[in-house]
Scaffold this active site. Sequence first.
Site, PDB file in Angstrom:
ATOM      1  CB  VAL B  11      -0.954   0.019   1.222  1.00  0.00           C
ATOM      2  CG1 VAL B  11      -2.074  -0.959   1.021  1.00  0.00           C
ATOM      3  CG2 VAL B  11      -0.210  -0.262   2.513  1.00  0.00           C
ATOM      4  CB  CYS B  12       0.153   4.671  -1.147  1.00  0.00           C
ATOM      5  SG  CYS B  12       0.147   4.399  -2.896  1.00  0.00           S
ATOM      6  N   PRO B  13       2.456   4.697   1.155  1.00  0.00           N
ATOM      7  CG  PRO B  13       3.994   6.071   2.284  1.00  0.00           C
ATOM      8  CD  PRO B  13       2.840   5.124   2.513  1.00  0.00           C
ATOM      9  CB  CYS B  38      -0.652   1.294  -4.338  1.00  0.00           C
ATOM     10  SG  CYS B  38      -1.059   2.834  -3.536  1.00  0.00           S
TER      11      CYS B  38
END
Lengths: 355, 77
Positions: B11-13, B38
């Site tokens: 997942v981000c970041p 993502c």
Amino acid sequence: MIQMLITGLICGILLGFVMQRGRFCLTGGFRDMYIAKDNRMFYALLIAIAVQSVGVFALIQFGVFEFSAGAFPWLAVIVGSFIFGIGIVLAGGCATGTWYRAGEGLLGSWIALFGYMAMSAIMKSGPLMPVNTSIQSVQLGSNSISETTGIPTWIFIVVLVTIVAAIVIRELKKPKVFIPQMKPKRTGLSHLLFEKRWHPFFTATLVGIIAILAWPLSVATGRIGGLGITTPSANILQFLVTGDQTLINWGVFLVLGIFLGSFIAAKASREFRFRMPDAKTGITSFIGGNVMGFGASLAGGCSIGNGLVMTAMMTWQGWVALLFMILGTWTASYFVFVRPRIKKTVASATTVTTA
Amino acid sequence: MKKTLEVMGQVCPFPLIEAKKEIEDIGSGDELVINFDCTQATESIPRWAAEEGHTITNYEQLSDAAWTITVQKNSLV
């Protein structure tokens, strides 16, 4: 009931759609102010606040509804917002962000969402209610900045709009870096809605307009308020376990709408897929969701309820919450993103010396 | 030379953080292929590459919520 269902769902669908397509992520925005020295999303939030503030106070002026700010539970707002800021970094998205990412099929966000709903219900009507109410009872005079200072609200609005206008002009004048994009595969409306990158300031303006719209729609069903995420999220779980229909209000349909709107946007733009996180991310999301629910319940709002709506209403609660939410985000970002990097650099530097 | 970074499922970041780390280890003119899912990274990775002066030689959607982007390290560094 039907009106609540329809207007709440529509407002939520619009919000979920706009946030998904506009990549409106406040967690990322607050985090990047610190780790990437990038304030774009924060400025976007200020635009949404200013748009909403002008719109809602115009409605109040025209007598569409009345708004009373009440007292300022300063201790709960400060502590709760800071904790909320930590939680959103761990959960990988704020309360609204988690709802719309859940709509994109991210199962990590489903886990975070469950933790968030459960902890909010525990804080609002469960065993932690006494803790919540006792901290919230530490209050200061009025919540309205205008009442405390004796300066009319519209002066604050003019100041805010001026600052925001100056920021927008300065940002738009900056030389643009060419950012490569994927080759467009669609044309016309389909391209604009489901493919084209939206400028964060454009997205923010739409969010501000939806936030204005939320007030009269919600008030018409008897719920005096604008956009709100935490209480409705708790209400869903409380209703599911008690069957008490009085818990179903406009806000419940709003948050369900966010999920639905984001799903529609993601599906139509080929961005929906069920994605399972690894165990570590799943656990962090669950902890983050709980921390976020604890903080938001204590502070009386999340990044939307306090950070977008109560700020626009020119309350102490909104602006103090925004500040401490950001500080919480930065604190967590230091431990999650910055410190591991420093450690790695130090470790590799040591290896070089020994070699 | 081409190096591939698989950050599907992250997942981000994190996709961007991993990409920043990886690009330090490759020579200028070399390419880094990043495969990610993502959604937010569809915005953040090209923006980072453009601002750092790297060249994007390929950017396409592989399937539903899956993308690949190839970043060629800028030759000034």
